[in-house]
Design a protein around this motif. Structure first.
Motif, PDB file in Angstrom:
ATOM      1  N   ASP A   1       0.829  -1.209   0.000  1.00 49.94           N
ATOM      2  CA  ASP A   1       0.000   0.000   0.000  1.00 49.94           C
ATOM      3  C   ASP A   1       0.863   1.258   0.000  1.00 49.94           C
ATOM      4  O   ASP A   1       0.615   2.199  -0.759  1.00 49.94           O
ATOM      5  CB  ASP A   1      -0.934   0.004   1.216  1.00 49.94           C
ATOM      6  CG  ASP A   1      -2.035  -1.043   1.113  1.00 49.94           C
ATOM      7  OD1 ASP A   1      -2.262  -1.548  -0.004  1.00 49.94           O
ATOM      8  OD2 ASP A   1      -2.643  -1.366   2.148  1.00 49.94           O
ATOM      9  N   ASN A   2       1.875   1.293   0.862  1.00 51.62           N
ATOM     10  CA  ASN A   2       2.757   2.458   0.924  1.00 51.62           C
ATOM     11  C   ASN A   2       3.612   2.590  -0.331  1.00 51.62           C
ATOM     12  O   ASN A   2       3.874   3.698  -0.813  1.00 51.62           O
ATOM     13  CB  ASN A   2       3.661   2.384   2.156  1.00 51.62           C
ATOM     14  CG  ASN A   2       2.968   2.835   3.426  1.00 51.62           C
ATOM     15  OD1 ASN A   2       2.132   3.729   3.387  1.00 51.62           O
ATOM     16  ND2 ASN A   2       3.305   2.226   4.542  1.00 51.62           N
TER      17      ASN A   2
ATOM     18  N   LYS B   1       1.821   4.305  -3.233  1.00 49.14           N
ATOM     19  CA  LYS B   1       1.515   5.726  -3.077  1.00 49.14           C
ATOM     20  C   LYS B   1       2.574   6.610  -3.731  1.00 49.14           C
ATOM     21  O   LYS B   1       2.285   7.747  -4.107  1.00 49.14           O
ATOM     22  CB  LYS B   1       1.405   6.076  -1.578  1.00 49.14           C
ATOM     23  CG  LYS B   1       0.167   5.499  -0.921  1.00 49.14           C
ATOM     24  CD  LYS B   1       0.131   5.823   0.572  1.00 49.14           C
ATOM     25  CE  LYS B   1      -1.112   5.216   1.225  1.00 49.14           C
ATOM     26  NZ  LYS B   1      -1.144   5.468   2.690  1.00 49.14           N
TER      27      LYS B   1
END
Length: 434
Positions: free
Chosen positions: A160-161, A164
């Motif tokens: 997820d990170n 980004k």
């Protein structure tokens, strides 16, 4: 040495270490050299200690404060015999993040306190009865599985990170990999810190860093303290962490004993108690749980200096740094892309550490008990199975840990009762040819 371990004798002339010699925990070099080595310990623990609160959204300065306090307690309780720095434990990342979703930061801190208290109690039992019972409860097939599933359970968070800010994340990851393989000594051991710094620079150039909080922070001030709240629902998340911390502490004591040539087994229980107290204090004030740091073992191996005086310097330095709010605010600005790149390697490394435990202990996976233990527990942990019982909710790490313990000991007991399998700790032998 005194009962507090704060009276050191000078090693040799205080300036040099002869070939084949080491500076033992009860010795020290001249203070300028000791202070320099202590600062090396700060640098060694820095990247990992700060990465945990950044990933979990906890205040970095508060975590640094309690790592310094915890290290001082550790040195005092072990009477200066076990050189170690207590930094943020990676094992707490998953349960803190999971508990925050339902109970907030206070609930996560409550879980840290619970883990610390249980760890201290286990340390008292180890001090009184020895560690044999722990080895029976958590043999290598079980311990390796628990460590592996804790790391792999975090894989979605790393992804997820990473997504980004893919460019920043990729640069961070590549620098970590390159530094770890291109350099030796202290720089090679600081590959994660180097990667985070490089990724941070890229993030600044790409406009991904918000500096507003740095301007608002003061130059000198107390860290941000927060009290915990206690919820029964987090117990299942934090119990597995205790098992990992016990294994880490015992492993650390044995490693230092091997390097110094001194019998430190009588201090294993004290080390666990000290880590339990340090973790409890951190949870009570807003910090992350602690553990003995392998990064600092690397510094000792490189310098041949095992003096606990250097660790007192490191602990006091960490405390001083925690009183600079601008410093903590700067650390807190590390953006998601940098975290995603570092976590991709870090979480995978935690998982592989479990595999390393299997390899070092020569776990035989041709044995059905060992194979089934790892297979069931890993899927439960990695897929993040959940099970709700009333107000209690057990997540993947808790269920995976329970599965590892129940499957291993259950199958072992049944196999012995039926006489259908060999001891899972012993390789199965092929029938002799006739």
């Amino acid at each position: 040495m005194s009962l507090l371990g704060t009276k050191w004798t000078i090693h040799g002339d205080g300036k040099t270490i002869k070939p084949g010699q080491v500076v033992s925990p009860g010795e020290r070099l001249a203070w300028p050299l000791t202070i320099g080595i202590g600062l090396q310990h700060v640098v060694a623990m820095f990247g990992a200690t700060f990465l945990v609160p950044i990933l979990t959204g906890m205040p970095p300065a508060t975590t640094l404060f309690f790592s310094g306090i915890g290290t001082l307690f550790f040195l005092l309780l072990t009477r200066g015999r076990v050189p170690s720095y207590l930094g943020s434990s990676f094992a707490f990342i998953a349960p803190i993040m999971a508990s925050q979703k339902e109970f907030g930061v206070g609930g996560a801190l409550g879980g840290v306190v619970m883990a610390g208290v249980v760890l201290a109690v286990i340390g008292m039992l180890v001090q009184k009865f020895g560690a044999t019972w722990i080895n029976r409860l958590m043999p290598a097939p079980v311990t390796g599985t628990i460590v592996a599933l804790i790391g792999l359970n975090l894989a979605p968070s790393a992804k997820d990170n990473f997504l980004k800010a893919p460019v920043t994340a990729l640069v961070t990851l590549l620098v970590i990999i390159l530094v770890s393989v291109l350099f030796r000594g202290i720089l090679g051991r600081l590959s994660i810190l180097a990667g985070v710094v490089a990724g941070y620079v890229v993030a600044v150039l790409r406009g991904e860093v918000d500096f507003s909080k740095i301007h608002d922070a003061g130059w000198i001030g107390l860290p941000f303290f927060q009290t915990p709240t206690f919820h029964v629902g987090v117990i299942g998340l934090f119990v597995p962490v205790v098992l990992v911390l016990v294994a880490e502490n015992i492993g650390h004591v044995k490693s230092v004993a091997l390097m110094t040539g001194k019998d430190l087994d009588p201090y294993a229980g004290r080390a666990i108690v000290a880590d339990g107290i340090a973790t409890t204090l951190a949870g009570l004030g807003g910090g992350s749980g602690t553990t003995t740091y392998a990064e600092n073992i690397g510094v000792m191996a490189a310098t041949k200096v095992y003096s606990t005086a250097a660790y007192y310097v490191a602990a006091c330095t960490a405390l001083l740094l925690s009183f600079f709010p601008k410093f903590g605010a700067l650390i807190a600005t590390v953006p998601a892309g940098v975290l995603g790149g570092a976590a991709t390697l870090l979480y995978g490394m935690i998982g592989v550490l479990g595999v390393r435990i299997w390899v070092q202990n020569k776990v035989d996976f041709s044995n059905t008990v060992n194979l089934t233990t790892a297979a069931v527990a890993l899927i439960v942990g990695v897929a993040d199975y959940t099970w709700a019982v009333g107000n209690l909710q057990f997540a993947g790490i808790a269920l995976g840990t329970a599965a590892a313990l129940v499957v291993y000991h259950g199958m072992t007991a049944l196999a012995k009762w039926r006489g259908t399998a060999a001891d899972p700790l012993e390789p199965e032998r092929e029938p002799a040819a006739h």
